[in-house]
Design a protein around this motif. Structure first.
Motif, PDB file in Angstrom:
ATOM      1  N   TYR A 200      12.073   9.842  -1.194  1.00 11.73           N
ATOM      2  CA  TYR A 200      10.685   9.357  -1.246  1.00 11.73           C
ATOM      3  C   TYR A 200      10.648   8.013  -0.521  1.00 11.73           C
ATOM      4  O   TYR A 200      10.863   6.968  -1.113  1.00 11.73           O
ATOM      5  CB  TYR A 200      10.215   9.220  -2.699  1.00 11.73           C
ATOM      6  N   LYS A 201      10.396   8.046   0.761  1.00 14.05           N
ATOM      7  CA  LYS A 201      10.547   6.877   1.621  1.00 14.05           C
ATOM      8  C   LYS A 201       9.420   5.851   1.526  1.00 14.05           C
ATOM      9  O   LYS A 201       9.610   4.695   1.859  1.00 14.05           O
ATOM     10  CB  LYS A 201      10.682   7.324   3.076  1.00 14.05           C
ATOM     11  N   THR A 202       8.251   6.273   1.072  1.00 21.61           N
ATOM     12  CA  THR A 202       7.120   5.344   1.009  1.00 21.61           C
ATOM     13  C   THR A 202       6.703   5.078  -0.434  1.00 21.61           C
ATOM     14  O   THR A 202       7.055   5.828  -1.345  1.00 21.61           O
ATOM     15  CB  THR A 202       5.892   5.894   1.775  1.00 21.61           C
ATOM     16  N   VAL A 203       5.939   4.038  -0.592  1.00 23.09           N
ATOM     17  CA  VAL A 203       5.424   3.681  -1.915  1.00 23.09           C
ATOM     18  C   VAL A 203       4.588   4.836  -2.480  1.00 23.09           C
ATOM     19  O   VAL A 203       4.711   5.192  -3.650  1.00 23.09           O
ATOM     20  CB  VAL A 203       4.588   2.381  -1.829  1.00 23.09           C
ATOM     21  N   GLY A 204       3.783   5.456  -1.639  1.00 26.85           N
ATOM     22  CA  GLY A 204       2.946   6.571  -2.075  1.00 26.85           C
ATOM     23  C   GLY A 204       3.743   7.780  -2.520  1.00 26.85           C
ATOM     24  O   GLY A 204       3.419   8.411  -3.529  1.00 26.85           O
ATOM     25  N   GLU A 205       4.797   8.103  -1.767  1.00 25.38           N
ATOM     26  CA  GLU A 205       5.638   9.249  -2.138  1.00 25.38           C
ATOM     27  C   GLU A 205       6.327   8.998  -3.479  1.00 25.38           C
ATOM     28  O   GLU A 205       6.409   9.894  -4.320  1.00 25.38           O
ATOM     29  CB  GLU A 205       6.671   9.530  -1.049  1.00 25.38           C
ATOM     30  N   MET A 206       6.815   7.778  -3.679  1.00 25.29           N
ATOM     31  CA  MET A 206       7.476   7.450  -4.954  1.00 25.29           C
ATOM     32  C   MET A 206       6.446   7.458  -6.086  1.00 25.29           C
ATOM     33  O   MET A 206       6.719   7.952  -7.168  1.00 25.29           O
ATOM     34  CB  MET A 206       8.167   6.088  -4.871  1.00 25.29           C
ATOM     35  N   SER A 207       5.263   6.959  -5.813  1.00 25.05           N
ATOM     36  CA  SER A 207       4.206   6.950  -6.816  1.00 25.05           C
ATOM     37  C   SER A 207       3.846   8.377  -7.228  1.00 25.05           C
ATOM     38  O   SER A 207       3.694   8.662  -8.426  1.00 25.05           O
ATOM     39  CB  SER A 207       2.970   6.247  -6.264  1.00 25.05           C
ATOM     40  N   ASP A 208       3.741   9.258  -6.270  1.00 23.92           N
ATOM     41  CA  ASP A 208       3.443  10.671  -6.572  1.00 23.92           C
ATOM     42  C   ASP A 208       4.564  11.270  -7.410  1.00 23.92           C
ATOM     43  O   ASP A 208       4.301  12.013  -8.367  1.00 23.92           O
ATOM     44  CB  ASP A 208       3.249  11.468  -5.296  1.00 23.92           C
ATOM     45  N   TYR A 209       5.820  10.972  -7.062  1.00 20.85           N
ATOM     46  CA  TYR A 209       6.956  11.505  -7.819  1.00 20.85           C
ATOM     47  C   TYR A 209       6.915  10.997  -9.254  1.00 20.85           C
ATOM     48  O   TYR A 209       7.162  11.745 -10.199  1.00 20.85           O
ATOM     49  CB  TYR A 209       8.276  11.084  -7.149  1.00 20.85           C
ATOM     50  N   LEU A 210       6.601   9.711  -9.419  1.00 20.06           N
ATOM     51  CA  LEU A 210       6.565   9.121 -10.762  1.00 20.06           C
ATOM     52  C   LEU A 210       5.263   9.457 -11.497  1.00 20.06           C
ATOM     53  O   LEU A 210       5.138   9.202 -12.682  1.00 20.06           O
ATOM     54  CB  LEU A 210       6.708   7.598 -10.671  1.00 20.06           C
ATOM     55  N   SER A 211       4.306  10.027 -10.762  1.00 17.02           N
ATOM     56  CA  SER A 211       2.983  10.379 -11.308  1.00 17.02           C
ATOM     57  C   SER A 211       2.280   9.176 -11.913  1.00 17.02           C
ATOM     58  O   SER A 211       1.830   9.209 -13.054  1.00 17.02           O
ATOM     59  CB  SER A 211       3.112  11.492 -12.344  1.00 17.02           C
ATOM     60  N   CYS A 212       2.202   8.104 -11.125  1.00 11.34           N
ATOM     61  CA  CYS A 212       1.511   6.912 -11.644  1.00 11.34           C
ATOM     62  C   CYS A 212       0.333   6.554 -10.757  1.00 11.34           C
ATOM     63  O   CYS A 212       0.175   6.950  -9.682  1.00 11.34           O
ATOM     64  CB  CYS A 212       2.460   5.742 -11.735  1.00 11.34           C
TER      65      CYS A 212
ATOM     66  N   THR B  51       0.831  -1.206   0.000  1.00  2.91           N
ATOM     67  CA  THR B  51       0.000   0.000   0.000  1.00  2.91           C
ATOM     68  C   THR B  51       0.862   1.252   0.000  1.00  2.91           C
ATOM     69  O   THR B  51       2.078   1.190   0.223  1.00  2.91           O
ATOM     70  CB  THR B  51      -0.922   0.023   1.230  1.00  2.91           C
ATOM     71  N   ARG B  52       0.223   2.386  -0.207  1.00  3.70           N
ATOM     72  CA  ARG B  52       0.905   3.687  -0.298  1.00  3.70           C
ATOM     73  C   ARG B  52       1.739   4.034   0.929  1.00  3.70           C
ATOM     74  O   ARG B  52       2.766   4.688   0.813  1.00  3.70           O
ATOM     75  CB  ARG B  52      -0.126   4.810  -0.493  1.00  3.70           C
ATOM     76  N   ASP B  53       1.283   3.617   2.100  1.00  4.04           N
ATOM     77  CA  ASP B  53       1.945   4.076   3.324  1.00  4.04           C
ATOM     78  C   ASP B  53       3.124   3.206   3.760  1.00  4.04           C
ATOM     79  O   ASP B  53       3.781   3.508   4.753  1.00  4.04           O
ATOM     80  CB  ASP B  53       0.924   4.191   4.468  1.00  4.04           C
ATOM     81  N   LEU B  54       3.434   2.160   3.008  1.00  2.00           N
ATOM     82  CA  LEU B  54       4.547   1.295   3.379  1.00  2.00           C
ATOM     83  C   LEU B  54       5.884   1.925   3.019  1.00  2.00           C
ATOM     84  O   LEU B  54       6.062   2.480   1.938  1.00  2.00           O
ATOM     85  CB  LEU B  54       4.425  -0.069   2.701  1.00  2.00           C
ATOM     86  N   SER B  55       6.826   1.808   3.932  1.00  3.82           N
ATOM     87  CA  SER B  55       8.190   2.304   3.740  1.00  3.82           C
ATOM     88  C   SER B  55       8.997   1.264   2.964  1.00  3.82           C
ATOM     89  O   SER B  55       8.903   0.066   3.239  1.00  3.82           O
ATOM     90  CB  SER B  55       8.828   2.548   5.115  1.00  3.82           C
ATOM     91  N   PHE B  56       9.802   1.734   2.014  1.00  2.00           N
ATOM     92  CA  PHE B  56      10.645   0.819   1.247  1.00  2.00           C
ATOM     93  C   PHE B  56      11.618   0.070   2.143  1.00  2.00           C
ATOM     94  O   PHE B  56      11.785  -1.136   2.012  1.00  2.00           O
ATOM     95  CB  PHE B  56      11.438   1.579   0.164  1.00  2.00           C
ATOM     96  N   LYS B  57      12.240   0.771   3.067  1.00  2.00           N
ATOM     97  CA  LYS B  57      13.266   0.161   3.903  1.00  2.00           C
ATOM     98  C   LYS B  57      12.675  -0.558   5.114  1.00  2.00           C
ATOM     99  O   LYS B  57      12.922  -1.743   5.326  1.00  2.00           O
ATOM    100  CB  LYS B  57      14.261   1.226   4.364  1.00  2.00           C
ATOM    101  N   ASN B  58      11.905   0.146   5.918  1.00  2.72           N
ATOM    102  CA  ASN B  58      11.433  -0.411   7.181  1.00  2.72           C
ATOM    103  C   ASN B  58      10.344  -1.462   7.014  1.00  2.72           C
ATOM    104  O   ASN B  58      10.351  -2.468   7.727  1.00  2.72           O
ATOM    105  CB  ASN B  58      10.937   0.697   8.109  1.00  2.72           C
TER     106      ASN B  58
END
Length: 70
Positions: A58-70, A19-26
């Motif tokens: 962009y630490k979370t899936v949602g932040e990266m998704s927003d950056y990639l605009s997908c 989901t959007r709120d999951l951190s890539f690392k943690n």
């Protein structure tokens, strides 16, 4: 965001929904090596300049998704 999740699933073993709120690392346990490999796939798929440092910014899936605009 579906494309991003499909790519993430190639690099992590996660027993649950990504989901959007999951951190890539943690939360997902993405390693440094995985981020380097994943960046190349993201560049190719999204035609965006992505670097391993973007996983720090962009630490979370949602932040990266927003950056990639997908």
């Amino acid at each position: 965001m579906e494309k991003l999740i499909k790519i993430i699933e190639n690099y992590v073993e996660f027993d649950g929904e990504i989901t959007r709120d999951l951190s890539f690392k943690n939360d997902l346990g993405l390693s440094s090596f995985d981020t380097v490999c994943m960046t190349e796939e993201l560049k190719s798929e999204f035609k965006k300049d992505v670097t391993p440092n973007d996983f720090i910014k962009y630490k979370t899936v949602g932040e990266m998704s927003d950056y990639l605009s997908c």
